[in-house]
Design an enzyme around this catalytic site. Structure first.
Site, PDB file in Angstrom:
ATOM      1  N   CYS B  79       0.830  -1.206   0.000  1.00  0.00           N
ATOM      2  CA  CYS B  79       0.000   0.000   0.000  1.00  0.00           C
ATOM      3  C   CYS B  79       0.867   1.259   0.000  1.00  0.00           C
ATOM      4  CB  CYS B  79      -0.990  -0.043   1.139  1.00  0.00           C
ATOM      5  SG  CYS B  79      -2.356   1.119   0.949  1.00  0.00           S
ATOM      6  N   HIS B 191      -3.793  -4.862   0.157  1.00  0.00           N
ATOM      7  CA  HIS B 191      -3.318  -5.413   1.422  1.00  0.00           C
ATOM      8  C   HIS B 191      -3.412  -6.931   1.403  1.00  0.00           C
ATOM      9  CE1 HIS B 191      -2.939  -1.725   3.861  1.00  0.00           C
ATOM     10  NE2 HIS B 191      -3.810  -1.248   2.982  1.00  0.00           N
ATOM     11  N   GLU B 193      -2.399  -8.901   3.546  1.00  0.00           N
ATOM     12  CA  GLU B 193      -2.691  -9.401   4.898  1.00  0.00           C
ATOM     13  C   GLU B 193      -4.176  -9.286   5.227  1.00  0.00           C
ATOM     14  OE1 GLU B 193      -1.460  -6.570   4.105  1.00  0.00           O
ATOM     15  OE2 GLU B 193      -1.805  -5.004   5.590  1.00  0.00           O
TER      16      GLU B 193
END
Lengths: 250, 214, 426
Positions: B79, B191, B193
């Site tokens: 990001c 993202h 994650e």
């Protein structure tokens, strides 16, 4: 089978939490227990939830923040974004919950009492972390914003307030219709329409989803970025997969 | 051992949770230090470019990162972390970046339609990774079970060298780079994650294939 | 220093025959100053109160009753009793076979619905009008009838008399709700007699709230039931008290007609026996969960809770239909140190919706709040101004409960142990 994601439209299960239970009220009143937060979160994640929202249902009642443990525990195994709200009063509260694993925070009462908090938080943590939550109740031709989990009126026009928070730095808006929430009678489309097209930031509609048609109706008609749903999932009326399947054909 | 760079801006918890989930060892680095024990570096980030660069510079981490890039250590920017890898950002005037990629960070802008805001900024939500010029096999996007990942950003990267763009994403017909690669340095605008199974795979792939230096 | 204070504590006047030592139930936070239901017809200025008993562990009778309910009761068996009762009275020609008193509040919605649609009875609902209907209360009442599908008789007492009695009750006993309570209590049996419908069903058992029921058989309300409020079979209004004033005085001095007092006078026991009037609590036969009644009534009749928090408490769905209602609870706080938040939270503790600790937080935050929304209307209704009302309240504060400090009146003892005398541990 990998879960399907809809174009520019997120399905977000909303869990209102009291102590260590998920509760579901009607018109933001009542604390009927409907499940366990960790179990339900896991279930919804496995079923393809695009995000999860946790709201502390009683923080303002008891003057305490008790979601910390649940957030920390859940965040370890939840790999979609988690938004946490309810009783967050200042930058310290926000920082704490982000450190525990939340990706975004939702603020309502604190923002109404001190609008500068929105810009301070946006500056410190980034706009994209800051969801401003508005609980709106019909009043005359417009809607009034309520705080303290639907307990106190503010005399603030909800539509004007929504526009104001955008200028203050909110990254997203969560709009809940108090009149519809918990009723499963469908979203308050007037309210959604009035806000969704008038603000440049993403809007999450909440309150009233009781069937697949309710959700697909919003999807078709308005530039709404997401729906937050509770009753429809907690009472096993429709699944996340059902909702997505019905909208794939759009 | 994986290093996660903490430059004062981001919440490391989400990345840490994924690495723990994958049973990978990691340490959080918040100051210029001996990096020889680290096999991979992750540069996460949310917030403003100018604050990001300031945070890195204050800690001497900008120099550390450039050094690691030269040495061939795999680096993954996520990001804002990806945006910082470019030459500069046009966020508030011009701010210089790490210049590990040639390109500029620009704001996402859309016009209203019929006086309605139908295209929202930030871009928040799930979106598809589209192949661009390069096969994904044996790469950070190898063998993914899906192609949808989670974005939240108001700026995008405009790279001069399109061959460095492994995947594009389209948001309201605006195409932007979502995965970039310059030898051992990678960037994900989204993202991983927070992108469920697909995201976890991407992180795994970075660890697996990151060293390959073609 | 402390010794002197202890002496002073014992010297404090105790009004109304309340217990000198202030205690709070360890399970629900209710104060031991809470009175049982009074016989309103004998109720006057000098009446002494019987209060709810606590056991040696410091738990109140309502909690003990509820606990027993959770444990010992065979609800299947109770339902069978209900079926038997209904079978006995159910009309064969579709005529009314039971009277169901109610207001369109969440509990009466549940009661009427269950009797009509589950147990196939033919209820006639009867309502004794609130002093001043709130908008939400009126709408719920209408929805009860129109969406629920029930026939209903609404009795509204002579407004002039009702206002006078309310004012007198406030002045004499700081009990503005008394005329309403009297009227509402006597109404049901009178309607039973009037329509020749012997069976009537109330909702929740009064034992829920700590009144010891002396019912000789299950579910029945006997004439001598303390919760019923009558202890003697007197029906001559002149011999009874209304608003703390004898009927005789009302007629002579206040120019009230005997007929004007009929709305508040009980049915004679002769007629009651002759007509075989049989009053039961549905809450004896069916497990009663007030919060679930809220959900039920929203679902069935579109019941609406208060749009904002009810002042003096935290909830929005209890007791919504009378503008005067809040002042009943407020005056209760003045007299007994028991406000609306304490009552609402105690009930939720007993139903295991909240913990005693949470109850204490709610009491701390909301108990004793003076309702503002209808204050002017209330004052106008009882023909008083703000100062007069507050001065009147002050005369009813028992010294053993209240202390006047420079910043105002403060409770000596609170359940959160932050009363002005709590630090002395007396």
């Amino acid at each position: 089978m990998i879960t399907k994601r809809l174009k520019n439209f997120r399905i977000i299960p909303r869990l209102d939490i009291k102590n260590d239970t998920v509760i579901k009220g009607i018109h933001l009143e009542g604390l009927r227990v409907v499940g366990n937060p960790t179990e339900l979160t896991q279930k919804y994640y496995n079923e393809g939830a695009d995000e999860i929202i946790f709201m502390d249902a009683v923080a303002s009642l008891y003057e305490r923040n008790s979601l910390d443990l649940i957030v920390e525990k859940v965040a370890k195994k939840l790999f979609v974004p988690l938004t946490v709200g309810g009783g967050l009063r200042n930058l310290g509260d926000i920082e704490k919950v982000l450190r525990l694993g939340a990706d975004k925070v939702a603020i309502n009462t604190a923002a109404v009492r001190n609008p500068n908090l929105i810009s301070e938080a946006a500056n410190r943590f980034g706009s994209q972390c800051i969801v401003v939550s508005i609980d709106a109740k019909k009043k005359g031709d417009s809607w009034e914003s309520y705080v303290d989990t639907g307990r106190e009126s503010t005399n603030l026009d909800a539509i004007n307030w929504a526009k104001e928070v955008v200028d203050l730095g909110a990254g997203e808006l969560l709009i809940t219709s108090i009149d519809r929430e918990g009723t499963k009678k469908g979203f308050e489309e007037d309210l959604v329409e009035k806000i969704a097209s008038k603000v440049p930031i993403p809007v999450i509609a909440c309150g009233g989803a009781g069937s697949v048609d309710h959700v697909s109706s919003l999807y078709k008609k308005f530039p709404i970025s997401a729906v937050a749903c509770a009753s429809i999932f907690h009472y096993n009326i429709s699944s996340i997969a059902d909702l997505k399947a019905s909208m794939e054909t759009e | 051992m994986i290093a996660i760079i903490d430059y004062g801006l981001s919440n490391m918890k989400s990345i840490e949770n994924v690495l723990s989930f994958l049973s990978l060892d990691y340490e959080v680095i918040n100051t210029a230090t001996d990096m020889t024990k680290y096999s991979h570096v992750i540069l996460p980030g949310v917030g403003a470019f100018i604050d990001g660069m300031k945070g890195l510079k204050e800690r001497g981490l900008d120099i550390v990162l450039k050094d690691l890039a030269n040495k061939g250590v795999p680096i993954l920017g996520i990001c804002l972390g990806m945006q910082l890898l470019l030459d500069k950002s046009l966020e508030f005037g011009e701010t210089k970046g790490l210049s590990l990629f040639s390109g500029v960070v620009k704001p996402l802008k859309f016009e209203k339609k019929d006086n309605m805001y139908d295209k929202k900024v930030p871009h928040i939500g799930w979106n598809r990774l589209l192949k661009n010029r390069v096969e994904w096999e044996g790469n950070i996007l190898d063998n993914l079970v899906g192609d949808e990942v989670y974005f939240v950003h108001s700026f995008f990267c405009d790279l001069y060298n399109q061959n460095q763009v492994i995947a594009n994403t389209s948001y309201h017909n605006h195409m932007f780079a979502s995965v970039i690669r310059n030898k051992n340095v990678y960037g994900c605008q989204f993202h991983p994650e927070k992108s469920a199974k697909v995201g976890i795979q991407i992180v795994e792939n970075f660890i697996k294939f990151g060293e390959k230096n073609e | 220093m402390n010794k002197k204070l202890v002496l002073n504590q014992n010297d404090l006047e105790v009004k109304y025959g309340l217990p000198r030592k202030v205690l709070f139930c360890s399970s629900c936070n209710m104060t031991n100053q809470r009175p049982n239901s009074t016989n309103e017809f004998l109720h006057n200025k000098s009446s002494q109160k019987k209060t709810i008993p606590f056991n040696e562990e410091g738990r109140c009778s309502a909690c003990l009753h509820k606990e027993k309910q959770h444990k010992d009761i065979d609800w299947k068996e109770r339902e069978e009793e209900l079926n038997a009762l209904c079978n006995k009275y159910r009309s064969k020609d579709g005529s009314y076979d039971c009277i169901v008193p109610g207001s369109g509040g969440k509990d009466s919605v549940y009661a009427a619905w269950m009797l009509k649609y589950k147990y196939n009875m033919h209820p006639l609902t009867v309502t004794w009008s609130p002093h001043l209907y709130t908008e939400v209360g009126w709408n719920n009442f209408q929805n009860w009838i129109h969406k629920g599908g029930f026939d209903n008789f609404l009795f509204t007492p002579n407004g002039k008399t009702h206002r006078l009695l309310t004012r007198l009750a406030t002045i004499n006993m700081l009990h503005p709700f008394q005329p309403f309570i009297m009227g509402q209590k006597t109404y049901v049996k009178k309607m039973c007699a009037q329509f020749n419908i012997p069976l009537a069903f109330y909702g929740e058992m009064p034992g829920e709230y700590g009144n010891i029921t002396k019912s000789k058989t299950a579910g029945e309300r006997t004439f001598n039931d303390a919760g019923h409020g009558f202890e003697k079979n007197e029906t001559d209004p002149e011999k009874l008290f209304f608003g703390g004033v004898s009927g005789e005085e009302l007629i002579k001095k206040y120019k009230v007609e005997k007929n004007d007092l009929l709305a508040y006078t009980p049915l004679s026991s002769e007629i009651e026996e002759k007509k075989k009037i049989d009053v039961h609590y549905l809450g004896y036969y069916l497990k009663w969960d007030p919060q679930e009644c809220y959900y039920f009534s929203v679902d069935k009749i579109d019941f609406k809770a208060n749009p904002v928090r009810t002042e003096g408490t935290y909830s929005k769905y209890n007791s919504l239909d009378d503008k005067i209602d809040g002042y009943f609870y407020y005056t209760s706080y003045i007299k007994f140190g028991m406000g609306r938040a304490m009552q609402d939270s105690a009930q939720e503790c007993r139903n295991q919706k909240i913990t005693p600790e949470e109850g204490r937080a709610l009491i701390k935050k909301f108990d004793g709040e003076l309702p503002q929304r209808y204050f002017n209307e209330f004052l106008e209704y009882i023909s008083m101004n703000t100062e007069e009302f507050h001065d009147l309240c002050d005369t009813f504060r028992s010294p053993h409960l209240w202390k006047k400090e420079s910043s105002g009146w403060k409770l000596r003892h609170t359940v959160n142990k932050d009363g002005v005398d709590d630090k002395f541990n007396t």
